[in-house]
Design a protein around this motif. Structure first.
Motif, PDB file in Angstrom:
ATOM      1  N   GLN A 206       0.787  -1.301  -0.177  1.00 43.60           N
ATOM      2  CA  GLN A 206      -0.042  -0.014   0.055  1.00 43.60           C
ATOM      3  C   GLN A 206       1.121   1.163  -0.021  1.00 43.60           C
ATOM      4  OE1 GLN A 206      -3.535   0.239  -0.059  1.00 43.60           O
ATOM      5  NE2 GLN A 206      -2.773   2.233  -0.835  1.00 43.60           N
ATOM      6  N   PHE A 207       1.936   1.298   0.728  1.00 47.17           N
ATOM      7  CA  PHE A 207       2.834   2.140   0.660  1.00 47.17           C
ATOM      8  C   PHE A 207       3.410   2.585  -0.598  1.00 47.17           C
ATOM      9  CE2 PHE A 207       3.340   2.182   5.551  1.00 47.17           C
ATOM     10  CZ  PHE A 207       3.103   3.654   5.558  1.00 47.17           C
ATOM     11  N   LYS A 208       3.794   1.496  -1.236  1.00 48.41           N
ATOM     12  CA  LYS A 208       4.422   1.625  -2.802  1.00 48.41           C
ATOM     13  C   LYS A 208       3.170   2.420  -3.395  1.00 48.41           C
ATOM     14  CE  LYS A 208       7.945  -2.135  -2.647  1.00 48.41           C
ATOM     15  NZ  LYS A 208       8.016  -3.396  -3.087  1.00 48.41           N
ATOM     16  N   LYS A 209       2.137   2.039  -3.469  1.00 50.74           N
ATOM     17  CA  LYS A 209       0.921   2.600  -4.232  1.00 50.74           C
ATOM     18  C   LYS A 209       0.859   3.974  -3.820  1.00 50.74           C
ATOM     19  CE  LYS A 209      -1.997  -1.566  -4.701  1.00 50.74           C
ATOM     20  NZ  LYS A 209      -3.052  -2.134  -4.425  1.00 50.74           N
ATOM     21  N   TYR A 210       0.780   4.417  -2.609  1.00 44.36           N
ATOM     22  CA  TYR A 210       0.735   5.796  -2.186  1.00 44.36           C
ATOM     23  C   TYR A 210       2.028   6.725  -2.833  1.00 44.36           C
ATOM     24  CZ  TYR A 210      -2.379   5.088   1.907  1.00 44.36           C
ATOM     25  OH  TYR A 210      -3.332   4.842   2.576  1.00 44.36           O
ATOM     26  N   PHE A 211       3.138   6.180  -2.796  1.00 40.09           N
ATOM     27  CA  PHE A 211       4.418   6.865  -3.144  1.00 40.09           C
ATOM     28  C   PHE A 211       4.304   6.885  -4.879  1.00 40.09           C
ATOM     29  CE2 PHE A 211       7.299   5.405   0.309  1.00 40.09           C
ATOM     30  CZ  PHE A 211       6.863   6.135   1.249  1.00 40.09           C
ATOM     31  N   GLU A 212       3.907   5.870  -5.568  1.00 35.10           N
ATOM     32  CA  GLU A 212       3.696   5.965  -7.052  1.00 35.10           C
ATOM     33  C   GLU A 212       2.789   7.072  -7.350  1.00 35.10           C
ATOM     34  OE1 GLU A 212       2.538   3.217 -10.951  1.00 35.10           O
ATOM     35  OE2 GLU A 212       2.596   2.344  -8.911  1.00 35.10           O
ATOM     36  N   ALA A 213       1.697   7.041  -6.622  1.00 33.09           N
ATOM     37  CA  ALA A 213       0.649   8.017  -6.828  1.00 33.09           C
ATOM     38  C   ALA A 213       1.146   9.450  -6.746  1.00 33.09           C
ATOM     39  CB  ALA A 213      -0.802   7.731  -6.080  1.00 33.09           C
ATOM     40  N   ALA A 214       2.114   9.567  -5.520  1.00 33.47           N
ATOM     41  CA  ALA A 214       2.507  10.978  -5.427  1.00 33.47           C
ATOM     42  C   ALA A 214       3.756  11.221  -6.049  1.00 33.47           C
ATOM     43  CB  ALA A 214       2.848  10.844  -3.561  1.00 33.47           C
ATOM     44  N   GLY A 215       4.451  10.473  -6.757  1.00 34.66           N
ATOM     45  CA  GLY A 215       5.652  10.584  -7.558  1.00 34.66           C
ATOM     46  C   GLY A 215       6.780  10.594  -6.627  1.00 34.66           C
ATOM     47  N   ILE A 216       6.909   9.715  -5.675  1.00 42.08           N
ATOM     48  CA  ILE A 216       7.955   9.577  -4.721  1.00 42.08           C
ATOM     49  C   ILE A 216       8.407   8.425  -5.246  1.00 42.08           C
ATOM     50  CG2 ILE A 216       8.502   8.908  -2.211  1.00 42.08           C
ATOM     51  CD1 ILE A 216       6.124  10.890  -1.531  1.00 42.08           C
ATOM     52  N   GLU A 217       9.887   8.449  -4.992  1.00 46.14           N
ATOM     53  CA  GLU A 217      10.778   7.117  -5.398  1.00 46.14           C
ATOM     54  C   GLU A 217      11.300   6.625  -3.991  1.00 46.14           C
ATOM     55  OE1 GLU A 217      15.246   6.158  -6.927  1.00 46.14           O
ATOM     56  OE2 GLU A 217      14.666   8.175  -6.731  1.00 46.14           O
ATOM     57  N   LEU A 218      10.753   5.336  -3.680  1.00 46.27           N
ATOM     58  CA  LEU A 218      11.143   4.474  -2.516  1.00 46.27           C
ATOM     59  C   LEU A 218      12.630   4.034  -2.651  1.00 46.27           C
ATOM     60  CD1 LEU A 218      10.907   3.248   0.349  1.00 46.27           C
ATOM     61  CD2 LEU A 218       9.632   1.099  -0.980  1.00 46.27           C
ATOM     62  N   VAL A 219      13.474   4.421  -2.075  1.00 42.08           N
ATOM     63  CA  VAL A 219      15.012   4.155  -2.203  1.00 42.08           C
ATOM     64  C   VAL A 219      15.659   2.821  -1.424  1.00 42.08           C
ATOM     65  CG1 VAL A 219      17.309   5.084  -2.275  1.00 42.08           C
ATOM     66  CG2 VAL A 219      15.531   6.600  -2.919  1.00 42.08           C
TER      67      VAL A 219
END
Length: 243
Positions: A206-219
């Motif tokens: 779910q966090f990955k979905k949030y990040f993708e929608a917000a344009g955030i790169e999970l490093v």
């Protein structure tokens, strides 16, 4: 949209009983985590750090002692009033709801100790993550330290009683509609109290979905305060480093 100030966490977190129940949270563990984190991120001394949902400021105070310029914000007026005794020219505290971005930008934004997911409306969790993105300087870092919901749910203790400072806290836990709920009942000086904590069971997916929608790169993704790899079944924490 309902104002955050009218929600359950704004009343429970503002009571002295919240701090009594959780008074044994380990400062040594928190300080060890902060040292590991700033070392890994290579944050230079004097870097600006936002401690988002800072509570009474234990992480903020320690980060300031490590040489960082720290702003701590929290919805709880009582917590901020307490934290303000530690203020100096490089450490400040103020009331603020995390779902709206501050005007300032920071080298790092830390959201620690499962301080996200309290909103009932899914949009507000997402708005909080978008706000963090807006608060990060170019080249800076965002950090979310969340519970590992898979391990928490698998090891949920349905009922227990804790006695702290002479108060018997009767605690029951359950999972309902995607939330982990903790009912807390107790009596003090002849008065009966009842609160329910509600935290969204946000998984890594779910966090990955949030990040993708917000344009955030999970490093980076870690599973504990020693920054060891995340394991869905065994890790105590879900620690996300992003930009």
């Amino acid at each position: 949209m309902e104002l955050a100030a009218n929600k359950w966490f704004s009343s429970w977190f503002d009571t002295p009983y919240y701090h009594i129940l959780y008074k044994n949270r380990g400062d040594a563990e928190a300080q060890d985590f902060m040292q590991n984190l700033v070392r890994f991120l290579k944050l230079h001394k004097g870097a600006s750090v936002l401690d988002l949902a800072c509570g009474k400021g234990r992480h903020s105070v320690y980060l300031n002692k490590l040489g960082y310029d720290v702003t701590g914000v929290d919805l709880s007026s009582n917590s901020i009033t307490y934290a303000k005794q530690f203020e100096n020219e490089n450490l400040r505290f103020k009331n603020h709801c995390m779902c709206k971005p501050l005007e300032d930008k920071f080298d790092a934004v830390f959201n620690l100790f499962t301080s996200l997911g309290y909103f009932e409306d899914e949009r507000e969790n997402f708005e909080s993550i978008k706000a963090i993105k807006e608060e990060i300087k170019e080249g800076g870092w965002g950090v979310i330290d969340f519970m590992n919901v898979h391990k928490v749910v698998a090891n949920l203790v349905p009922r227990e009683m804790k006695t702290v400072r002479g108060i018997d806290f009767y605690i029951s836990r359950r999972v309902e509609n995607g939330f982990i709920l903790k009912d807390i009942e107790f009596e003090d000086e002849g008065e009966e109290y009842s609160y329910t904590e509600r935290v969204k069971a946000i998984s890594l997916t779910q966090f990955k979905k949030y990040f993708e929608a917000a344009g955030i790169e999970l490093v980076h993704t870690f599973g504990d305060y020693q920054l060891r790899p995340y394991c869905k079944e065994q890790s105590d924490r879900l620690i996300l480093l992003f930009r």
